[in-house]
Design a protein around this motif. Structure first.
Motif, short mmCIF file in Angstrom:
data_model
loop_
_atom_site.label_atom_id
_atom_site.label_comp_id
_atom_site.label_asym_id
_atom_site.label_seq_id
_atom_site.Cartn_x
_atom_site.Cartn_y
_atom_site.Cartn_z
N HIS A 103 0.83 -1.21 0.00
CA HIS A 103 0.00 0.00 0.00
C HIS A 103 0.86 1.26 0.00
N ARG A 104 2.08 1.18 0.52
CA ARG A 104 2.97 2.35 0.44
C ARG A 104 3.53 2.51 -0.98
N PHE A 105 3.79 1.40 -1.66
CA PHE A 105 4.18 1.47 -3.07
C PHE A 105 3.08 2.15 -3.89
N PHE A 106 1.84 1.82 -3.59
CA PHE A 106 0.67 2.41 -4.25
C PHE A 106 0.69 3.94 -4.13
N TYR A 107 1.09 4.47 -2.99
CA TYR A 107 1.13 5.91 -2.80
C TYR A 107 2.16 6.57 -3.71
N LEU A 108 3.25 5.87 -3.97
CA LEU A 108 4.37 6.48 -4.69
C LEU A 108 4.38 6.18 -6.18
N HIS A 109 3.78 5.05 -6.59
CA HIS A 109 3.91 4.61 -7.98
C HIS A 109 2.59 4.09 -8.55
N PRO A 110 1.48 4.78 -8.41
CA PRO A 110 0.23 4.23 -8.96
C PRO A 110 0.28 4.07 -10.48
N ASP A 111 1.11 4.85 -11.14
CA ASP A 111 1.22 4.79 -12.60
C ASP A 111 1.86 3.49 -13.08
N ARG A 112 2.49 2.72 -12.17
CA ARG A 112 3.12 1.46 -12.57
C ARG A 112 2.24 0.25 -12.29
N PRO A 168 -2.23 -5.72 6.58
CA PRO A 168 -1.00 -5.08 7.05
C PRO A 168 -1.04 -4.81 8.55
N GLY A 169 0.10 -4.98 9.21
CA GLY A 169 0.17 -4.74 10.64
C GLY A 169 0.23 -3.27 10.99
N ARG A 170 0.78 -2.44 10.12
CA ARG A 170 0.83 -1.00 10.32
C ARG A 170 0.45 -0.33 9.01
N THR A 171 -0.32 0.71 9.08
CA THR A 171 -0.84 1.34 7.88
C THR A 171 -0.47 2.82 7.84
N THR A 172 -0.36 3.32 6.62
CA THR A 172 -0.13 4.73 6.35
C THR A 172 -1.40 5.30 5.76
N LEU A 173 -1.94 6.32 6.40
CA LEU A 173 -3.16 6.96 5.90
C LEU A 173 -2.81 8.14 4.99
N LEU A 174 -3.69 8.42 4.06
CA LEU A 174 -3.58 9.65 3.28
C LEU A 174 -3.90 10.80 4.22
N ASP A 175 -2.88 11.51 4.67
CA ASP A 175 -3.03 12.53 5.70
C ASP A 175 -1.95 13.59 5.49
N SER A 176 -2.35 14.75 5.02
CA SER A 176 -1.40 15.81 4.68
C SER A 176 -0.90 16.56 5.89
N ARG A 177 -1.33 16.18 7.10
CA ARG A 177 -0.88 16.86 8.32
C ARG A 177 0.09 16.01 9.14
N THR A 178 0.19 14.72 8.81
CA THR A 178 0.98 13.79 9.62
C THR A 178 2.16 13.26 8.81
N ARG A 180 -9.53 1.67 4.60
CA ARG A 180 -10.58 1.69 3.58
C ARG A 180 -11.41 2.97 3.66
N GLU A 181 -11.76 3.37 4.86
CA GLU A 181 -12.54 4.59 5.04
C GLU A 181 -11.73 5.82 4.64
N ASN A 182 -10.45 5.82 4.97
CA ASN A 182 -9.58 6.92 4.59
C ASN A 182 -9.48 7.04 3.07
N TRP A 183 -9.31 5.92 2.39
CA TRP A 183 -9.22 5.96 0.94
C TRP A 183 -10.55 6.37 0.31
N ALA A 184 -11.66 5.91 0.88
CA ALA A 184 -12.97 6.28 0.34
C ALA A 184 -13.17 7.79 0.40
N ARG A 185 -12.68 8.42 1.45
CA ARG A 185 -12.81 9.89 1.57
C ARG A 185 -12.01 10.62 0.49
N HIS A 186 -11.05 9.93 -0.10
CA HIS A 186 -10.24 10.52 -1.17
C HIS A 186 -10.65 9.98 -2.54
#
Length: 293
Positions: free
Chosen positions: A148-157, A166-176, A234-240
């Motif tokens: 899921h972190r690869f997805f954030y950086l390389h969706p075009d691939r 995943p045991g630890r997740t990264t949320l789409l969050d422009s403040r953190t 999932r909820e975080n991604w849905a908001r985006h």
């Protein structure tokens, strides 16, 4: 000194002994540009360079690094669908004697596993006839963190994405800051999440029904269970604007083997879909339950 050319299956007679290592389940190959890491593949027995490039599925190991087993989960699928499966190996201890997790976060100095995976794909394409512009990515547990972190950086691939428990997740969050959020991903990693491109991809989130253990030890880095974190993601991604298909596998716990049928079902839809036609994930509140395994 001349550079030795990598042999491909079509360079050898069908009965040559080396065919056993170039098709079917291959050995691990060290990445020529960084032999600290390596990769193995499953290449369908009839693989050739006479047709369109074969679809590529990348399957990323968890913390135990059982890379051969991960690859073998997809072997029959590769033969049936004519796709090539590549499984990278990011060894433990690579950035220090107690390193288990550096491949999941992309931030260790001198070690960018996301870019090394892209190098593996380009190197493999020099030996096998595979599609390299976009590929299908799956990871479970630690591999789900990577995916899921690869997805954030390389969706075009990516052609599709499957993220397992995943045991630890990264949320789409422009403040953190990274890795809990994405505020400084452009500064640290050279790319900010492109949610428009991410929303165009078919995405599966998959987890066992009983994968609900909560870590209570001091210093646990995120609250709740893997199920809680996957639902939060999932909820975080849905908001985006990023729709996902959530597959909760009946009777399963934290087991990559038990969720594989759901992963293969998802991948089958993506590989068999006509060009230009994307799979539409289930709505934000729905799940796709599976029978007991």
């Amino acid at each position: 000194m001349p550079t030795e050319r990598p042999l491909s299956p079509w360079h050898l007679p069908p009965d040559h002994p080396a065919q056993l290592f170039l098709t079917g389940s291959t050995p691990l190959f060290a990445l020529s540009g960084d032999p600290r890491v390596s990769y193995c593949l499953h290449v369908p027995r009839g693989h050739s360079n006479t047709d369109e490039p074969s679809p590529l599925v990348v399957a990323v190991h968890g913390t135990h690094r059982n890379v051969g087993q991960v690859r073998d989960h997809f072997a029959d699928f590769a033969e049936e669908h004519g796709c090539v499966v590549l499984a990278p190996l990011f060894p433990a201890g690579l950035t220090g004697p107690n390193d288990l997790d550096s491949y999941k976060f992309f931030t260790a100095p001198g070690f960018r596993p996301d870019l090394l995976l892209l190098d593996m794909i380009e190197e493999a394409a020099g030996r096998w006839h595979i599609r390299t512009d976009r590929f299908h990515l799956h990871g479970f547990s630690g591999g789900g963190q990577f995916a899921h972190r690869f997805f954030y950086l390389h969706p075009d691939r990516l052609a599709s994405l499957s993220v397992g428990a995943p045991g630890r997740t990264t949320l789409l969050d422009s403040r953190t800051p990274w890795w809990r959020g994405t505020a400084d991903s452009a500064e640290l990693l050279g790319a900010a999440p492109d949610t428009r491109a991410m929303a165009e991809l078919p995405v599966q989130l998959v987890i066992g029904e009983h994968d609900t253990h909560v870590e209570v030890w001091e210093g646990a880095e995120q609250p709740g269970s893997r199920m809680d974190r996957l639902n939060e993601l999932r909820e975080n991604w849905a908001r985006h604007g990023i729709a996902t298909q959530l597959d909760i596998v009946s009777g399963a716990g934290h087991s990559d083997l038990d969720v594989i049928p759901a992963v293969l079902s998802f991948l089958s839809e993506q590989i068999e879909a006509p060009a230009g036609r994307r799979h539409t994930p289930a709505g934000p509140e729905s799940t796709k339950g599976l029978p007991d395994l």
